[in-house]
Motif scaffolding. Structure first.
Motif, PDB file in Angstrom:
ATOM      1  N   UNK A  99     -63.490  73.915  -0.313  1.00  0.00           N
ATOM      2  CA  UNK A  99     -64.525  74.583  -1.016  1.00  0.00           C
ATOM      3  C   UNK A  99     -65.099  74.079  -2.410  1.00  0.00           C
ATOM      4  N   UNK A 100     -65.779  74.643  -3.161  1.00  0.00           N
ATOM      5  CA  UNK A 100     -66.421  74.109  -4.411  1.00  0.00           C
ATOM      6  C   UNK A 100     -65.391  74.057  -5.527  1.00  0.00           C
ATOM      7  N   UNK A 101     -65.521  73.081  -6.223  1.00  0.00           N
ATOM      8  CA  UNK A 101     -64.538  72.812  -7.470  1.00  0.00           C
ATOM      9  C   UNK A 101     -64.746  73.982  -8.465  1.00  0.00           C
ATOM     10  N   UNK A 102     -66.143  74.245  -8.497  1.00  0.00           N
ATOM     11  CA  UNK A 102     -66.521  75.362  -9.506  1.00  0.00           C
ATOM     12  C   UNK A 102     -67.803  76.050  -9.083  1.00  0.00           C
ATOM     13  N   UNK A 155     -58.997  68.024  -1.426  1.00  0.00           N
ATOM     14  CA  UNK A 155     -58.273  68.815  -0.620  1.00  0.00           C
ATOM     15  C   UNK A 155     -56.850  69.113  -1.207  1.00  0.00           C
ATOM     16  N   UNK A 156     -56.366  68.014  -2.025  1.00  0.00           N
ATOM     17  CA  UNK A 156     -55.100  68.152  -2.500  1.00  0.00           C
ATOM     18  C   UNK A 156     -55.111  69.107  -3.632  1.00  0.00           C
ATOM     19  N   UNK A 157     -55.866  69.048  -4.596  1.00  0.00           N
ATOM     20  CA  UNK A 157     -56.002  70.165  -5.587  1.00  0.00           C
ATOM     21  C   UNK A 157     -56.347  71.535  -5.269  1.00  0.00           C
ATOM     22  N   UNK A 158     -57.135  71.629  -4.011  1.00  0.00           N
ATOM     23  CA  UNK A 158     -57.364  72.870  -3.519  1.00  0.00           C
ATOM     24  C   UNK A 158     -56.086  73.501  -2.841  1.00  0.00           C
ATOM     25  N   UNK A 159     -55.382  72.962  -2.402  1.00  0.00           N
ATOM     26  CA  UNK A 159     -53.905  73.298  -1.907  1.00  0.00           C
ATOM     27  C   UNK A 159     -53.093  73.857  -3.082  1.00  0.00           C
ATOM     28  N   UNK A 160     -53.104  73.108  -4.124  1.00  0.00           N
ATOM     29  CA  UNK A 160     -52.221  73.446  -5.422  1.00  0.00           C
ATOM     30  C   UNK A 160     -52.714  74.551  -5.987  1.00  0.00           C
ATOM     31  N   UNK A 161     -54.126  74.467  -5.783  1.00  0.00           N
ATOM     32  CA  UNK A 161     -54.734  75.847  -6.738  1.00  0.00           C
ATOM     33  C   UNK A 161     -54.511  77.267  -5.856  1.00  0.00           C
ATOM     34  N   UNK A 162     -54.525  76.959  -4.407  1.00  0.00           N
ATOM     35  CA  UNK A 162     -54.332  78.163  -3.626  1.00  0.00           C
ATOM     36  C   UNK A 162     -52.772  78.563  -3.780  1.00  0.00           C
ATOM     37  N   UNK A 163     -52.103  77.841  -3.915  1.00  0.00           N
ATOM     38  CA  UNK A 163     -50.459  78.004  -3.974  1.00  0.00           C
ATOM     39  C   UNK A 163     -50.000  78.421  -5.413  1.00  0.00           C
ATOM     40  N   UNK A 164     -50.984  78.267  -6.414  1.00  0.00           N
ATOM     41  CA  UNK A 164     -50.944  78.680  -7.769  1.00  0.00           C
ATOM     42  C   UNK A 164     -49.992  77.609  -8.499  1.00  0.00           C
ATOM     43  N   UNK A 165     -49.851  76.353  -7.777  1.00  0.00           N
ATOM     44  CA  UNK A 165     -49.013  75.397  -8.375  1.00  0.00           C
ATOM     45  C   UNK A 165     -49.898  74.535  -9.525  1.00  0.00           C
ATOM     46  N   UNK A 166     -51.050  74.313  -9.197  1.00  0.00           N
ATOM     47  CA  UNK A 166     -51.827  73.594 -10.117  1.00  0.00           C
ATOM     48  C   UNK A 166     -52.004  74.054 -11.525  1.00  0.00           C
ATOM     49  N   UNK A 167     -51.966  75.558 -11.493  1.00  0.00           N
ATOM     50  CA  UNK A 167     -52.155  76.434 -12.739  1.00  0.00           C
ATOM     51  C   UNK A 167     -50.763  76.057 -13.543  1.00  0.00           C
ATOM     52  N   UNK A 168     -49.809  75.676 -12.932  1.00  0.00           N
ATOM     53  CA  UNK A 168     -48.500  75.388 -14.041  1.00  0.00           C
ATOM     54  C   UNK A 168     -48.837  73.998 -14.802  1.00  0.00           C
ATOM     55  N   UNK A 169     -49.809  73.031 -14.010  1.00  0.00           N
ATOM     56  CA  UNK A 169     -50.061  71.846 -14.746  1.00  0.00           C
ATOM     57  C   UNK A 169     -51.098  72.071 -15.832  1.00  0.00           C
ATOM     58  N   UNK A 170     -51.894  73.186 -15.306  1.00  0.00           N
ATOM     59  CA  UNK A 170     -53.155  73.582 -16.422  1.00  0.00           C
ATOM     60  C   UNK A 170     -52.345  73.802 -17.595  1.00  0.00           C
ATOM     61  N   UNK A 187     -65.795  74.469   3.208  1.00  0.00           N
ATOM     62  CA  UNK A 187     -64.652  74.687   3.854  1.00  0.00           C
ATOM     63  C   UNK A 187     -64.488  74.292   5.300  1.00  0.00           C
ATOM     64  N   UNK A 188     -65.541  74.988   6.014  1.00  0.00           N
ATOM     65  CA  UNK A 188     -65.421  74.818   7.505  1.00  0.00           C
ATOM     66  C   UNK A 188     -65.707  73.215   7.979  1.00  0.00           C
ATOM     67  N   UNK A 223     -74.742  84.322  -0.990  1.00  0.00           N
ATOM     68  CA  UNK A 223     -75.450  83.103  -0.575  1.00  0.00           C
ATOM     69  C   UNK A 223     -74.473  81.996  -1.140  1.00  0.00           C
ATOM     70  N   UNK A 224     -73.752  82.158  -2.103  1.00  0.00           N
ATOM     71  CA  UNK A 224     -72.600  81.475  -2.880  1.00  0.00           C
ATOM     72  C   UNK A 224     -71.569  81.239  -2.139  1.00  0.00           C
ATOM     73  N   UNK A 225     -71.022  82.780  -1.415  1.00  0.00           N
ATOM     74  CA  UNK A 225     -69.745  82.817  -0.708  1.00  0.00           C
ATOM     75  C   UNK A 225     -70.109  81.827   0.643  1.00  0.00           C
ATOM     76  N   UNK A 226     -71.305  82.245   1.104  1.00  0.00           N
ATOM     77  CA  UNK A 226     -71.530  81.360   2.343  1.00  0.00           C
ATOM     78  C   UNK A 226     -71.600  79.791   2.316  1.00  0.00           C
ATOM     79  N   UNK A 227     -71.879  79.485   1.097  1.00  0.00           N
ATOM     80  CA  UNK A 227     -71.867  78.014   0.744  1.00  0.00           C
ATOM     81  C   UNK A 227     -70.548  77.478   0.632  1.00  0.00           C
ATOM     82  N   UNK A 228     -69.562  78.243   0.193  1.00  0.00           N
ATOM     83  CA  UNK A 228     -68.135  78.019   0.085  1.00  0.00           C
ATOM     84  C   UNK A 228     -67.491  77.982   1.271  1.00  0.00           C
ATOM     85  N   UNK A 229     -67.831  78.843   2.151  1.00  0.00           N
ATOM     86  CA  UNK A 229     -67.306  78.991   3.476  1.00  0.00           C
ATOM     87  C   UNK A 229     -67.719  77.745   4.291  1.00  0.00           C
ATOM     88  N   UNK A 230     -68.959  77.327   4.054  1.00  0.00           N
ATOM     89  CA  UNK A 230     -69.524  76.114   5.070  1.00  0.00           C
ATOM     90  C   UNK A 230     -68.730  74.745   4.716  1.00  0.00           C
TER      91      UNK A 230
END
Lengths: 507, 95
Positions: A289-292, A426-441, A283-284, A274-281
């Motif tokens: 997707x969800x921040x947490x 969506x800005x942070x989503x992109x940065x998270x998916x590219x593992x860039x945000x983690x550098x700032x973390x 995104x769609x 259910x949680x996965x489908x929630x994230x997918x919807x």
């Protein structure tokens, strides 16, 4: 606060057009038959398939439902060990080595709902009802800041007295509180909200005062179970109004939203799907997707037989598995493990990829102020089941948990940089998916941990913390990403400024 | 066409505010030779609206008015000169 009677207020909350607009072909995104079929089809996954799925997660790609269902049915203990290790590796790639801390603040246990598992249910006559005034919110916040916290999640029952206007005033009140620290003033820099579903118009009120994350847990995605435990004559009985709460939040402009399920109400594998489908919807429909994601487990609650006797209570072993599968399924999303869980289990599960936790937690209404008055060390024995939504498993103070993590080599972070630097939605989503945000973390973890060590840490925590900061800074100097442009120079200056007493310095 | 003229053309176009901001961000980035974000401000939150695709680490944050701010990797102007930036963007962010 609403001037309507409770009945009048309840009648006007749900806006059917703010559900219907998100349906696709008249249907919501939880197709139980499809979920059950997917689970049934993936009951004996081949080992190589699981290894391939793990690799996909390690490439920071969200899994498909078939893949998640396969992970949920792994039985081989060696494969589970690989999955646990992969969960931690995924988390390190996306969010680096830090764990972010927050404190919950329960503002009100007034509620119009009657949920079978909750101490706040209106039929629970043993529950002592209270709603904090803004002065009391201020006092609670002062106590939280004095522990060293910089982030809060504020929790409300669903009631006209704690409507969107009250919540907005609470957010503004909390942001205005300052408390002396060893250096300068402490404050709360990010206020997240866990509240009832609202209309777009009400959500805009929260947006306008600078809400952090808006969090609504579906509790259970299983519709029949949902109907059984949320009476149909209550607001919370409306499954779809709750299901699309975060869609409405996105529409209102709140681009950091959070999902969750209360594990123990229904089959845990179904809830993960259910949680996965929630994230997918999400995104769609919104590209984000969800921040947490949160995964509270049902614990004893006042007046709730279900909280003790449910057929679906989740064992510690299964809890660790479901968190691992969530980590691998939605690799870019934060995962929150709370003080509901006891200390040893929390320590174990943090290491499969959680990113946030709480400490020094009090969940009674007015609990922080009362604890200060009592100065009691017997905190578990002083929890009052008739003032709290549930019973906590971990009652340790923030400094104790920070020390434990530091001894494990994990740095504590109080970072609130992203949402103040345009790294949102969506800005942070992109940065998270590219593992860039983690550098700032990584950088902001060092800066905020420096603040904590200098302003709040015990001598023991400070001693271990200094070594950890040294290690983190050594790594920063060695990682090529940080040598680009003037980033390292900027960080060095900020670190020196923080050491010299400047506060709230972030990248 | 100068930067000023291109910005004026953008301001006068039929594009949405977001569309204008996207173009404006490119113009400012070209002019100042740095990456920038335009952010909408709500309380402490600075939400990205338009700007660079690259990561802008916020060395310089400047609040243009109650509702809008700019983040860039380096300072675009001294405070005494900030009116120059405001002149460029007046009419797009003034409400």
């Amino acid at each position: 606060m609403s001037e309507l009677t409770v009945k009048e207020w309840v009648k006007q909350v749900v806006k059917p057009d703010e559900i219907d607009k998100y349906l696709i072909d008249g249907k919501d995104f939880i197709n139980e038959q499809a979920i059950n079929t997917t689970l049934a089809k993936n009951q004996k996954p081949e080992k190589q398939r699981i290894r391939d799925i793990i690799q996909k997660s390690l490439c920071i790609e969200r899994l498909d439902p078939e893949e998640t269902a396969a992970l949920l049915h792994v039985e081989d203990p060696d494969l589970w060990e690989k999955m646990f290790a992969a969960g931690l590796e995924v988390k390190r790639k996306v969010y680096d080595n830090r764990i972010v801390f927050f404190a919950p603040l329960y503002c009100s246990n007034l509620c119009v709902n009657n949920c079978a598992y909750c101490g706040f249910r209106y039929e629970n006559k043993d529950e002592k009802r209270r709603i904090l005034t803004m002065d009391e919110v201020r006092q609670e916040t002062e106590a939280v800041i004095s522990e060293g916290h910089k982030r809060m999640i504020v929790v409300f029952g669903e009631h006209p007295r704690s409507d969107a206007d009250y919540i907005a005033r609470t957010i503004e009140t909390i942001y205005n509180v300052k408390m002396p620290a060893r250096n300068g003033m402490g404050e709360i820099r990010r206020v997240n909200i866990n509240a009832a579903p609202m209309s777009v118009a009400d959500l805009k009120k929260l947006w306008n005062v600078g809400i952090g994350t808006y969090q609504v847990f579906q509790e259970t995605y299983h519709k029949t179970k949902y109907a059984r435990i949320h009476p149909s004559n209550t607001l919370k009985g409306n499954y779809r109004w709750r299901l699309y709460a975060l869609h409405r939040a996105m529409e209102a402009g709140i681009d950091d939203v959070a999902t969750g399920a209360l594990f123990g109400l229904y089959d845990w594998r179904f809830e993960v799907m259910g949680l996965l489908h929630h994230a997918i919807d999400l995104e769609r429909q919104f590209g984000i997707g969800p921040h947490t994601i949160s995964f509270p487990r049902m614990t004893p609650a006042s007046g709730s037989a279900l909280s003790i006797s449910s057929n679906y209570l989740v064992s510690d072993a299964d809890f660790k598995k479901l968190v691992t599968v969530l980590r691998l399924s939605v690799p870019y999303t934060g995962l929150i493990i709370t003080a509901r869980e006891n200390a040893p289990l929390k320590k174990e599960v943090i290491q499969v990829g959680c990113t946030q936790t709480d400490a020094s937690t009090k969940i009674g209404i007015g609990g922080y102020t009362e604890a200060l008055k009592e100065l009691s060390h017997l905190e578990r024995q002083n929890q009052e089941i008739d003032k709290q939504q549930f019973i906590l498993g971990d009652t340790r103070r923030l400094d104790d948990v920070v020390l434990e993590l530091a001894e494990m080599g994990m740095i504590t972070s109080f970072c609130t940089a992203g949402y103040r630097c345009g790294r949102t939605g969506d800005k942070i989503m992109g940065l998270l998916k590219s593992c860039t945000e983690g550098k700032f973390c990584k950088l902001n973890a060092v800066l905020t941990f420096r603040e904590y060590l200098d302003d709040y840490a015990s001598p023991e925590t400070k001693a271990i913390g200094e070594k950890l900061i040294e290690q983190e800074i050594s790594q920063i100097r060695e990682i090529p990403f940080f040598s680009k442009g003037s980033l390292l120079e900027t960080f060095d200056k900020m670190y020196r400024d923080t050491l010299n007493g400047k506060r709230d310095v972030y990248i | 066409m100068s930067t000023k003229e291109r910005i004026q053309k953008t301001k006068n176009s039929d594009l949405s505010r977001k569309g204008k901001l996207v173009l404006l961000a490119h113009e400012l980035a070209d002019h100042f030779k740095t990456d920038i974000y335009f952010c909408e401000i709500k309380g402490k939150r600075w939400s990205f609206v338009a700007g660079s695709d690259k990561t802008v680490y916020g060395s310089w944050r400047f609040q243009l008015n109650d509702r809008w701010g700019i983040i860039s990797t380096r300072k675009l102007a001294e405070e005494k000169d900030i009116h120059l930036i405001n002149d460029m963007i007046r009419g797009i962010l003034s409400d």
